[in-house]
Scaffold this motif. Structure first.
Motif, PDB file in Angstrom:
ATOM      1  N   THR A  76       0.804  -1.229   0.000  1.00  0.00           N
ATOM      2  CA  THR A  76       0.000   0.000   0.000  1.00  0.00           C
ATOM      3  C   THR A  76       0.833   1.273   0.000  1.00  0.00           C
ATOM      4  O   THR A  76       0.291   2.372   0.077  1.00  0.00           O
ATOM      5  CB  THR A  76      -0.922   0.025   1.229  1.00  0.00           C
ATOM      6  OG1 THR A  76      -0.113   0.082   2.416  1.00  0.00           O
ATOM      7  CG2 THR A  76      -1.812  -1.202   1.275  1.00  0.00           C
ATOM      8  N   PRO A  78       3.018   3.934  -1.899  1.00  0.00           N
ATOM      9  CA  PRO A  78       3.314   4.346  -3.283  1.00  0.00           C
ATOM     10  C   PRO A  78       4.802   4.495  -3.575  1.00  0.00           C
ATOM     11  O   PRO A  78       5.241   4.274  -4.699  1.00  0.00           O
ATOM     12  CB  PRO A  78       2.582   5.689  -3.418  1.00  0.00           C
ATOM     13  CG  PRO A  78       2.290   6.140  -2.022  1.00  0.00           C
ATOM     14  CD  PRO A  78       2.167   4.912  -1.191  1.00  0.00           C
ATOM     15  N   TYR A  81       6.514   1.609  -5.427  1.00  0.00           N
ATOM     16  CA  TYR A  81       6.220   1.517  -6.854  1.00  0.00           C
ATOM     17  C   TYR A  81       6.947   2.618  -7.626  1.00  0.00           C
ATOM     18  O   TYR A  81       7.404   2.404  -8.753  1.00  0.00           O
ATOM     19  CB  TYR A  81       4.716   1.609  -7.080  1.00  0.00           C
ATOM     20  CG  TYR A  81       3.938   0.505  -6.390  1.00  0.00           C
ATOM     21  CD1 TYR A  81       3.751  -0.729  -7.005  1.00  0.00           C
ATOM     22  CD2 TYR A  81       3.412   0.703  -5.114  1.00  0.00           C
ATOM     23  CE1 TYR A  81       3.044  -1.741  -6.362  1.00  0.00           C
ATOM     24  CE2 TYR A  81       2.716  -0.301  -4.461  1.00  0.00           C
ATOM     25  CZ  TYR A  81       2.533  -1.525  -5.088  1.00  0.00           C
ATOM     26  OH  TYR A  81       1.849  -2.524  -4.440  1.00  0.00           O
ATOM     27  N   ASP A  99       3.598   0.803 -15.815  1.00  0.00           N
ATOM     28  CA  ASP A  99       2.711   0.066 -14.900  1.00  0.00           C
ATOM     29  C   ASP A  99       2.961   0.459 -13.444  1.00  0.00           C
ATOM     30  O   ASP A  99       2.008   0.629 -12.667  1.00  0.00           O
ATOM     31  CB  ASP A  99       2.927  -1.439 -15.069  1.00  0.00           C
ATOM     32  CG  ASP A  99       2.386  -1.960 -16.393  1.00  0.00           C
ATOM     33  OD1 ASP A  99       1.570  -1.261 -17.016  1.00  0.00           O
ATOM     34  OD2 ASP A  99       2.802  -3.058 -16.811  1.00  0.00           O
ATOM     35  N   TYR A 100       4.238   0.605 -13.070  1.00  0.00           N
ATOM     36  CA  TYR A 100       4.538   0.923 -11.668  1.00  0.00           C
ATOM     37  C   TYR A 100       4.106   2.341 -11.306  1.00  0.00           C
ATOM     38  O   TYR A 100       3.605   2.580 -10.191  1.00  0.00           O
ATOM     39  CB  TYR A 100       6.014   0.689 -11.372  1.00  0.00           C
ATOM     40  CG  TYR A 100       6.323  -0.769 -11.111  1.00  0.00           C
ATOM     41  CD1 TYR A 100       5.854  -1.403  -9.964  1.00  0.00           C
ATOM     42  CD2 TYR A 100       7.063  -1.530 -12.017  1.00  0.00           C
ATOM     43  CE1 TYR A 100       6.107  -2.750  -9.717  1.00  0.00           C
ATOM     44  CE2 TYR A 100       7.323  -2.880 -11.784  1.00  0.00           C
ATOM     45  CZ  TYR A 100       6.843  -3.482 -10.634  1.00  0.00           C
ATOM     46  OH  TYR A 100       7.090  -4.816 -10.402  1.00  0.00           O
ATOM     47  N   LYS A 102       1.636   3.985 -12.716  1.00  0.00           N
ATOM     48  CA  LYS A 102       0.169   3.960 -12.660  1.00  0.00           C
ATOM     49  C   LYS A 102      -0.309   3.386 -11.327  1.00  0.00           C
ATOM     50  O   LYS A 102      -1.283   3.875 -10.744  1.00  0.00           O
ATOM     51  CB  LYS A 102      -0.385   3.135 -13.820  1.00  0.00           C
ATOM     52  CG  LYS A 102      -0.360   3.845 -15.164  1.00  0.00           C
ATOM     53  CD  LYS A 102      -0.991   2.969 -16.238  1.00  0.00           C
ATOM     54  CE  LYS A 102      -1.091   3.692 -17.557  1.00  0.00           C
ATOM     55  NZ  LYS A 102      -1.699   2.839 -18.605  1.00  0.00           N
ATOM     56  N   LYS A 103       0.387   2.342 -10.853  1.00  0.00           N
ATOM     57  CA  LYS A 103       0.021   1.761  -9.564  1.00  0.00           C
ATOM     58  C   LYS A 103       0.254   2.765  -8.441  1.00  0.00           C
ATOM     59  O   LYS A 103      -0.585   2.901  -7.528  1.00  0.00           O
ATOM     60  CB  LYS A 103       0.838   0.488  -9.319  1.00  0.00           C
ATOM     61  CG  LYS A 103       0.532  -0.207  -8.002  1.00  0.00           C
ATOM     62  CD  LYS A 103      -0.912  -0.678  -7.913  1.00  0.00           C
ATOM     63  CE  LYS A 103      -1.181  -1.392  -6.603  1.00  0.00           C
ATOM     64  NZ  LYS A 103      -2.603  -1.803  -6.472  1.00  0.00           N
ATOM     65  N   SER A 106      -2.546   5.141  -8.395  1.00  0.00           N
ATOM     66  CA  SER A 106      -3.779   4.561  -7.850  1.00  0.00           C
ATOM     67  C   SER A 106      -3.782   4.628  -6.318  1.00  0.00           C
ATOM     68  O   SER A 106      -4.838   4.702  -5.690  1.00  0.00           O
ATOM     69  CB  SER A 106      -3.933   3.106  -8.310  1.00  0.00           C
ATOM     70  OG  SER A 106      -3.011   2.248  -7.647  1.00  0.00           O
ATOM     71  N   LEU A 107      -2.582   4.626  -5.716  1.00  0.00           N
ATOM     72  CA  LEU A 107      -2.458   4.731  -4.263  1.00  0.00           C
ATOM     73  C   LEU A 107      -2.335   6.178  -3.799  1.00  0.00           C
ATOM     74  O   LEU A 107      -2.692   6.499  -2.660  1.00  0.00           O
ATOM     75  CB  LEU A 107      -1.226   3.944  -3.793  1.00  0.00           C
ATOM     76  CG  LEU A 107      -1.276   2.429  -4.013  1.00  0.00           C
ATOM     77  CD1 LEU A 107       0.107   1.817  -3.795  1.00  0.00           C
ATOM     78  CD2 LEU A 107      -2.296   1.788  -3.080  1.00  0.00           C
ATOM     79  N   CYS A 114       4.816  11.489  -9.986  1.00  0.00           N
ATOM     80  CA  CYS A 114       4.389  10.328 -10.785  1.00  0.00           C
ATOM     81  C   CYS A 114       3.888  10.768 -12.154  1.00  0.00           C
ATOM     82  O   CYS A 114       4.240  10.161 -13.175  1.00  0.00           O
ATOM     83  CB  CYS A 114       3.292   9.565 -10.063  1.00  0.00           C
ATOM     84  SG  CYS A 114       3.805   8.825  -8.507  1.00  0.00           S
TER      85      CYS A 114
END
Length: 402
Positions: A76, A78, A81, A99-100, A102-103, A106-107, A114
């Motif tokens: 959880t 960020p 990532y 992908d990382y 974006k993850k 999302s957090l 980012c």
């Protein structure tokens, strides 16, 4: 090292390792982190900070292992990532990096860092619209974080032995602000070689950027010119990067009243939303704002260019260290097919092709005054909406906001 005879809190061991790292005792710091992990094998933060040491040592495979373990024990956070995204981006494994980040978003949806990285990755993937959308989003969230990103760039200047044009010129700014007409005018100067297409240099890798600039050097010298001029409006996001490549580069930032820009953009398919048009004007100009006082940068208002062209060009050429020649305004006498095969104003502007044809027609016309179109083209509700969203930016960019 930490004694196993007494269980010390993991945070205390991590702090000890960080202190050892700060003192330059890298091997000891690594051993202390490893000791922490022997005592607390599921400590995500011990893995995280051990990964940072490995990054500093350029041991990226070991760092990747650490961050993957950190994610395993605490998925959880960020930052885990983000670190993996940065490593994969450095290794040019772009889809993994994407992908990382974006993850991480999302957090942590308000992560300007980012979005700035996402923009750079999308650019490398040749996804122009996604890249500029993320550049703007980063600025919308936190302009200072974007500036921090730019200041963190470590790009070696191009090899002086390979450079034939040390002081190229970039025309940048929010689109529909007069960048094309400025290129047309300056390309008619005997010292300048115009790059007659939007190169989107920002979509290239550092090695590709160097190679492209060297190619332009060769073309410029072969044409008997002194300096080349390139125009891609989104390069307003790349001023720092290009200064690192060629520190003597000069930049002309074109600026225009946002209300007129919003009206000009309305025919573009990707800018049907009024708010999207306003956002483009705000955040692309905010990208250039930190450089307004830079000695290699000058800001030119479209309104000054069309209302007092001679005086404005005298100032521009003085900034560039070149002689003012009035003949530059005869640019339209030589037919140009920079953006389209036809030199004719389209009857409607509904497609990208129509837009290219309109731009090509414009650079083949004498300089004309496009000021104040918002007064007849903007509805009352749109004027009120613009005032709510962007009035403060009109003032910031030194326009009359009344």
């Amino acid at each position: 090292m930490v004694s196993k005879t007494k269980m010390i809190p993991v945070s205390q061991i991590i702090q000890q390792a960080k202190q050892e790292e700060k003192q330059g005792k890298i091997k000891t710091a690594i051993a202390t982190h490893q000791e922490a992990l022997s005592l607390y094998p599921s400590s995500a933060w011990a893995y995280y900070y051990l990964g940072e040491i490995y990054i500093a040592q350029a041991n990226l495979s070991a760092a990747i292992d650490c961050y993957q373990q950190a994610i395993k024990y605490n998925p959880t956070v960020p930052q885990h990532y983000i670190k993996l995204g940065e490593i994969y981006f450095k290794q040019r494994q772009l889809n993994q990096a994407l992908d990382y980040f974006k993850k991480a978003i999302s957090l942590y949806p308000n992560c300007a860092w980012c979005y700035q990285n996402l923009a750079e990755i999308y650019a490398q993937l040749h996804k122009w619209l996604e890249a500029v959308t993320c550049y703007r989003q980063a600025l919308k969230i936190n302009p200072q974080e974007v500036l921090k990103y730019h200041n963190s760039l470590t790009i070696e200047p191009d090899d002086p032995k390979l450079i034939k044009v040390t002081n190229p010129i970039f025309i940048v700014g929010c689109g529909h602000s007069g960048t094309s007409i400025m290129l047309a005018i300056l390309s008619n100067h005997p010292q300048f070689y115009g790059i007659t297409y939007e190169s989107a240099l920002f979509k290239q890798s550092e090695a590709e950027i160097r190679a492209t600039m060297q190619q332009w050097d060769e073309q410029c010298i072969a044409a008997g010119k002194k300096r080349w001029i390139e125009k891609t409006p989104p390069h307003i996001f790349q001023i720092k990067k290009f200064l690192l490549h060629r520190p003597q580069s000069q930049f002309i930032i074109m600026l225009r009243d946002g209300r007129d820009v919003v009206c000009s953009l309305k025919h573009r398919a990707e800018y049907k939303s009024f708010e999207t048009r306003v956002d483009r004007w705000i955040y692309e100009n905010l990208a250039g704002l930190p450089y307004w006082d830079h000695p290699n940068v000058t800001v030119v208002k479209y309104e000054d260019l069309v209302s007092n062209p001679e005086k404005t060009l005298e100032k521009v050429l003085s900034f560039l260290g070149e002689e003012y020649i009035g003949e530059v305004f005869n640019y339209h006498q030589q037919p140009k097919h920079w953006y389209h095969s036809e030199i004719a104003k389209p009857t409607t502007i509904e497609t990208q092709n129509d837009h290219h044809q309109l731009r090509n027609w414009q650079i083949n016309q004498p300089l004309f005054d496009g000021r104040g179109r918002w007064q007849t083209e903007m509805s009352i509700s749109e004027q009120q909406k613009f005032q709510t969203i962007a009035q403060k930016y009109l003032r910031l960019f030194e326009y009359d906001a009344t």
